[in-house]
Design a protein around this motif. Structure first.
Motif, PDB file in Angstrom:
ATOM      1  N   SER A  30       4.468  -9.503  89.204  1.00  0.00           N
ATOM      2  CA  SER A  30       3.781  -8.333  89.725  1.00  0.00           C
ATOM      3  C   SER A  30       3.044  -8.928  91.306  1.00  0.00           C
ATOM      4  O   SER A  30       2.348  -9.413  90.561  1.00  0.00           O
ATOM      5  CB  SER A  30       3.594  -7.280  88.163  1.00  0.00           C
ATOM      6  N   THR A  31       2.414  -8.396  91.441  1.00  0.00           N
ATOM      7  CA  THR A  31       1.472  -8.230  92.635  1.00  0.00           C
ATOM      8  C   THR A  31       0.265  -8.477  91.802  1.00  0.00           C
ATOM      9  O   THR A  31      -0.208  -8.798  92.616  1.00  0.00           O
ATOM     10  CB  THR A  31       1.556  -7.280  93.765  1.00  0.00           C
ATOM     11  N   LYS A  32       0.154  -7.335  90.597  1.00  0.00           N
ATOM     12  CA  LYS A  32      -1.084  -7.626  90.637  1.00  0.00           C
ATOM     13  C   LYS A  32      -1.364  -8.912  89.353  1.00  0.00           C
ATOM     14  O   LYS A  32      -2.109  -9.874  89.922  1.00  0.00           O
ATOM     15  CB  LYS A  32      -1.599  -6.477  89.092  1.00  0.00           C
ATOM     16  N   THR A  33      -0.329  -9.429  88.901  1.00  0.00           N
ATOM     17  CA  THR A  33      -0.092 -11.479  88.369  1.00  0.00           C
ATOM     18  C   THR A  33      -0.013 -12.614  90.128  1.00  0.00           C
ATOM     19  O   THR A  33      -1.214 -12.974  89.651  1.00  0.00           O
ATOM     20  CB  THR A  33       0.872 -11.421  87.667  1.00  0.00           C
ATOM     21  N   LEU A  34       0.978 -11.560  90.947  1.00  0.00           N
ATOM     22  CA  LEU A  34       0.394 -12.276  92.131  1.00  0.00           C
ATOM     23  C   LEU A  34      -0.604 -12.493  92.521  1.00  0.00           C
ATOM     24  O   LEU A  34      -1.768 -13.903  93.166  1.00  0.00           O
ATOM     25  CB  LEU A  34       1.234 -12.643  93.026  1.00  0.00           C
ATOM     26  N   ARG A  35      -1.702 -11.679  92.833  1.00  0.00           N
ATOM     27  CA  ARG A  35      -3.477 -11.431  93.226  1.00  0.00           C
ATOM     28  C   ARG A  35      -4.050 -12.160  92.203  1.00  0.00           C
ATOM     29  O   ARG A  35      -4.904 -13.126  93.191  1.00  0.00           O
ATOM     30  CB  ARG A  35      -3.885 -10.179  93.119  1.00  0.00           C
ATOM     31  N   THR A  36      -4.017 -12.017  90.936  1.00  0.00           N
ATOM     32  CA  THR A  36      -5.083 -12.909  89.939  1.00  0.00           C
ATOM     33  C   THR A  36      -4.957 -14.875  90.973  1.00  0.00           C
ATOM     34  O   THR A  36      -5.964 -15.236  90.914  1.00  0.00           O
ATOM     35  CB  THR A  36      -4.514 -12.210  88.868  1.00  0.00           C
ATOM     36  N   ILE A  37      -3.342 -14.726  91.212  1.00  0.00           N
ATOM     37  CA  ILE A  37      -2.830 -16.340  90.837  1.00  0.00           C
ATOM     38  C   ILE A  37      -3.254 -17.286  92.531  1.00  0.00           C
ATOM     39  O   ILE A  37      -3.373 -17.899  92.364  1.00  0.00           O
ATOM     40  CB  ILE A  37      -1.617 -16.849  89.995  1.00  0.00           C
ATOM     41  N   GLN A  38      -2.592 -16.172  92.587  1.00  0.00           N
ATOM     42  CA  GLN A  38      -2.609 -16.925  94.352  1.00  0.00           C
ATOM     43  C   GLN A  38      -3.838 -17.719  95.031  1.00  0.00           C
ATOM     44  O   GLN A  38      -4.206 -18.681  95.545  1.00  0.00           O
ATOM     45  CB  GLN A  38      -2.254 -15.709  95.509  1.00  0.00           C
ATOM     46  N   ASN A  39      -4.918 -17.052  94.645  1.00  0.00           N
ATOM     47  CA  ASN A  39      -6.633 -17.527  94.983  1.00  0.00           C
ATOM     48  C   ASN A  39      -7.098 -17.970  93.576  1.00  0.00           C
ATOM     49  O   ASN A  39      -7.672 -17.390  92.257  1.00  0.00           O
ATOM     50  CB  ASN A  39      -7.659 -16.435  95.657  1.00  0.00           C
ATOM     51  N   LYS A  40      -7.188 -19.608  93.982  1.00  0.00           N
ATOM     52  CA  LYS A  40      -7.771 -20.505  92.770  1.00  0.00           C
ATOM     53  C   LYS A  40      -9.246 -20.049  92.845  1.00  0.00           C
ATOM     54  O   LYS A  40      -9.574 -20.214  91.222  1.00  0.00           O
ATOM     55  CB  LYS A  40      -7.933 -21.957  93.028  1.00  0.00           C
ATOM     56  N   ALA A  41      -9.577 -19.423  93.597  1.00  0.00           N
ATOM     57  CA  ALA A  41     -11.286 -19.023  93.380  1.00  0.00           C
ATOM     58  C   ALA A  41     -10.986 -17.326  91.922  1.00  0.00           C
ATOM     59  O   ALA A  41     -11.832 -17.150  90.840  1.00  0.00           O
ATOM     60  CB  ALA A  41     -12.227 -18.569  93.697  1.00  0.00           C
ATOM     61  N   THR A  42     -10.295 -16.727  92.499  1.00  0.00           N
ATOM     62  CA  THR A  42      -9.950 -15.937  91.877  1.00  0.00           C
ATOM     63  C   THR A  42      -9.007 -15.965  90.546  1.00  0.00           C
ATOM     64  O   THR A  42      -9.525 -15.072  89.149  1.00  0.00           O
ATOM     65  CB  THR A  42      -9.408 -14.862  92.555  1.00  0.00           C
ATOM     66  N   GLN A  43      -8.348 -16.989  90.157  1.00  0.00           N
ATOM     67  CA  GLN A  43      -7.756 -16.676  89.408  1.00  0.00           C
ATOM     68  C   GLN A  43      -8.638 -18.253  88.197  1.00  0.00           C
ATOM     69  O   GLN A  43      -9.024 -17.274  86.932  1.00  0.00           O
ATOM     70  CB  GLN A  43      -7.202 -18.059  89.672  1.00  0.00           C
ATOM     71  N   LYS A  44      -9.530 -17.697  88.429  1.00  0.00           N
ATOM     72  CA  LYS A  44     -11.137 -18.904  87.460  1.00  0.00           C
ATOM     73  C   LYS A  44     -11.886 -18.225  87.005  1.00  0.00           C
ATOM     74  O   LYS A  44     -11.807 -18.041  86.336  1.00  0.00           O
ATOM     75  CB  LYS A  44     -11.642 -20.276  88.128  1.00  0.00           C
ATOM     76  N   LEU A  45     -12.383 -17.550  88.264  1.00  0.00           N
ATOM     77  CA  LEU A  45     -12.755 -16.096  87.424  1.00  0.00           C
ATOM     78  C   LEU A  45     -12.317 -15.341  86.185  1.00  0.00           C
ATOM     79  O   LEU A  45     -13.237 -14.793  85.558  1.00  0.00           O
ATOM     80  CB  LEU A  45     -13.271 -15.037  88.622  1.00  0.00           C
ATOM     81  N   PHE A  46     -10.707 -15.026  86.755  1.00  0.00           N
ATOM     82  CA  PHE A  46      -9.974 -13.930  85.668  1.00  0.00           C
ATOM     83  C   PHE A  46     -10.302 -15.303  84.479  1.00  0.00           C
ATOM     84  O   PHE A  46     -10.290 -14.314  82.972  1.00  0.00           O
ATOM     85  CB  PHE A  46      -8.662 -14.746  85.752  1.00  0.00           C
ATOM     86  N   TYR A  47     -10.341 -16.356  84.549  1.00  0.00           N
ATOM     87  CA  TYR A  47     -10.080 -17.212  83.436  1.00  0.00           C
ATOM     88  C   TYR A  47     -11.642 -17.041  82.394  1.00  0.00           C
ATOM     89  O   TYR A  47     -11.841 -16.442  81.044  1.00  0.00           O
ATOM     90  CB  TYR A  47     -10.416 -19.076  83.428  1.00  0.00           C
ATOM     91  N   THR A  48     -12.660 -16.413  82.945  1.00  0.00           N
ATOM     92  CA  THR A  48     -13.972 -16.293  82.573  1.00  0.00           C
ATOM     93  C   THR A  48     -14.063 -15.998  81.896  1.00  0.00           C
ATOM     94  O   THR A  48     -15.055 -15.350  81.107  1.00  0.00           O
ATOM     95  CB  THR A  48     -14.924 -17.267  83.486  1.00  0.00           C
ATOM     96  N   ASP A  49     -13.419 -14.474  82.856  1.00  0.00           N
ATOM     97  CA  ASP A  49     -13.624 -12.895  82.919  1.00  0.00           C
ATOM     98  C   ASP A  49     -12.806 -12.772  81.597  1.00  0.00           C
ATOM     99  O   ASP A  49     -13.666 -11.719  80.204  1.00  0.00           O
ATOM    100  CB  ASP A  49     -12.955 -12.364  83.851  1.00  0.00           C
ATOM    101  N   ASN A  50     -11.994 -13.355  80.524  1.00  0.00           N
ATOM    102  CA  ASN A  50     -11.497 -13.706  79.454  1.00  0.00           C
ATOM    103  C   ASN A  50     -11.684 -14.388  78.375  1.00  0.00           C
ATOM    104  O   ASN A  50     -11.033 -14.508  78.029  1.00  0.00           O
ATOM    105  CB  ASN A  50      -9.279 -12.939  80.560  1.00  0.00           C
ATOM    106  N   GLU A  51     -12.683 -14.922  78.826  1.00  0.00           N
ATOM    107  CA  GLU A  51     -13.013 -16.160  78.035  1.00  0.00           C
ATOM    108  C   GLU A  51     -12.676 -16.853  77.733  1.00  0.00           C
ATOM    109  O   GLU A  51     -11.615 -17.520  76.176  1.00  0.00           O
ATOM    110  CB  GLU A  51     -13.134 -15.075  76.550  1.00  0.00           C
ATOM    111  N   ILE A  52     -11.237 -17.248  78.469  1.00  0.00           N
ATOM    112  CA  ILE A  52     -10.077 -18.374  78.156  1.00  0.00           C
ATOM    113  C   ILE A  52     -10.706 -19.865  78.797  1.00  0.00           C
ATOM    114  O   ILE A  52     -11.402 -19.627  79.525  1.00  0.00           O
ATOM    115  CB  ILE A  52      -9.147 -17.734  79.043  1.00  0.00           C
ATOM    116  N   PRO A  53     -10.965 -21.225  78.110  1.00  0.00           N
ATOM    117  CA  PRO A  53     -11.839 -22.461  77.883  1.00  0.00           C
ATOM    118  C   PRO A  53     -11.051 -22.528  79.552  1.00  0.00           C
ATOM    119  O   PRO A  53      -9.919 -22.853  79.849  1.00  0.00           O
ATOM    120  CB  PRO A  53     -11.126 -22.906  77.462  1.00  0.00           C
TER     121      PRO A  53
END
Length: 386
Positions: free
Chosen positions: A97-120
């Motif tokens: 989905s575009t929601k998934t792509l927007r999260t992953i496409q930008n590496k900064a956004t991707q890293k923030l996603f990990y910290t926001d969701n307590e993913i190491p």
């Protein structure tokens, strides 16, 4: 919906080697495919039903391409997500989905996603421009060494550099980026998670990756990973947590670090078939490309177990060689038991360009790894003229 030998149309954005290998499966099942790529020489061109030349990042090109397909998927993340979002709103099924792509496409956004969701994941700093990094170092906010990553458009070792001293920043593009703390790791691992439109989820075995020290590209993928069972379970648990929070559809390759303290950290992810799963063509009951098709069409997922131990060797262009490609000594590796080369169809080689891969399968992992080493030392991807 009827997918096989019917009027159903599957769209694929990107016509590289991943698209070509997806098309092996659509050909097997007689699914009509439409592919777009910017290059007239794209490897997928010969295998699809309909080929469109166009930029994946151009809104109009991507939107017009997708208007007449039933399901749209990708083989590369660098696509115009705004166009895909419009297609979603108009009823085209887009996976991921575009929601998934927007999260992953930008590496900064991707890293923030990990910290926001307590993913190491490894500690990082986000910068709007690379030029800001020097000030951060001077003011004590950032310390050497670290890994510089372009926030967008990086792939196959591009857009990534280990920075050990100030001079290493010279020549880097002045773009949005992140600086990641260097991880002292034992192993680099990966897990492929697959999820279909009904929410069925499966994982492939954890694999071990060995990287080229200079090119930052995978040289070998080893399945199963040669680590303790406790590490395998930790790696799968982390990968499943990423998948659960993304709620993706299709394949998700999760690249991981195993630290010296046996913690598992997420490096980055890819929402599509991935280099770490190429071994599955010969080694698994259901290869990753068929599995991706099953998932995005809402079909039952196939068995992810390995039939046999597998090692994948990447074939990349030799340094100092640019031009029409020659696969030197390919006949010699074909004499070896359990060896299958895959040639991607790129006519021109250049240093470190991915040109193909070789899979080695054997009941004995040690023997498979030894043969893989012989393959790596034997076959060379060179150019005709020097």
């Amino acid at each position: 919906m009827h997918y096989f030998s019917s009027s159903f149309k599957l769209g694929i954005l990107g016509g590289g080697q991943l698209g070509k290998m997806l098309l092996y499966e659509t050909r097997k099942w007689d699914i009509y495919t439409k592919v777009m790529d910017a290059s007239d020489d794209a490897p997928s061109k010969i295998a699809c039903n309909q080929f469109v030349k166009g930029s994946l990042l151009d809104f109009d090109a991507a939107y017009n391409f997708g208007k007449d397909v039933d399901v749209l998927t990708i083989e590369i993340e660098n696509v115009n997500v705004d166009a895909l979002e419009k297609l979603e709103h108009e009823g085209v099924k887009v996976y991921p989905s575009t929601k998934t792509l927007r999260t992953i496409q930008n590496k900064a956004t991707q890293k923030l996603f990990y910290t926001d969701n307590e993913i190491p994941t490894s500690p990082f700093t986000r910068f709007a421009y690379t030029s800001e990094i020097e000030d951060s170092i001077s003011n004590g906010g950032l310390k050497f060494p670290f890994v510089w990553k372009s926030a967008q458009f990086g792939y196959d070792g591009q857009g990534v550099k280990v920075v050990r001293k100030m001079e290493d920043l010279e020549g880097l593009p002045n773009v949005e980026c992140i600086a990641e703390e260097m991880v002292n790791f034992k192993n680099e691992l990966a897990v492929i998670v697959v999820r279909n439109t009904q929410g069925e989820v499966k994982t492939y075995p954890v694999v071990e990756m060995e990287f080229h020290p200079d090119a930052n590209q995978v040289e070998y993928v080893i399945c199963p990973a040669r680590v303790d069972e406790s590490i395998l379970q930790k790696a799968k648990a982390v990968a499943l947590k990423v998948s659960d929070h993304l709620n993706h559809v299709g394949l998700l390759a999760v690249e991981l670090f195993q630290t010296q303290d046996d913690e598992i950290l997420v490096n980055e992810v890819a929402p599509r078939p991935h280099n770490s799963g190429h071994y599955s063509i010969e080694g698994s009951y259901t290869n990753q490309f068929e599995q991706h098709i099953r998932a995005i069409l809402g079909l039952p997922l196939g068995k992810t177990d390995s039939k046999v131990a597998g090692v994948m060797v990447n074939l990349v262009g030799v340094e100092g060689h640019t031009g029409d490609v020659v696969y030197e000594n390919i006949d010699s590796i074909l004499e070896m038991d359990g060896v299958t080369p895959h040639i991607y169809g790129k006519k021109e080689t250049r240093p470190f360009r991915k040109m193909g891969h070789v899979t080695i399968v054997d009941k004995d992992m040690k023997r498979a790894r030894e043969v893989a080493q012989k393959v790596k030392e034997t076959i060379k991807v060179i150019s005709k003229l020097q």
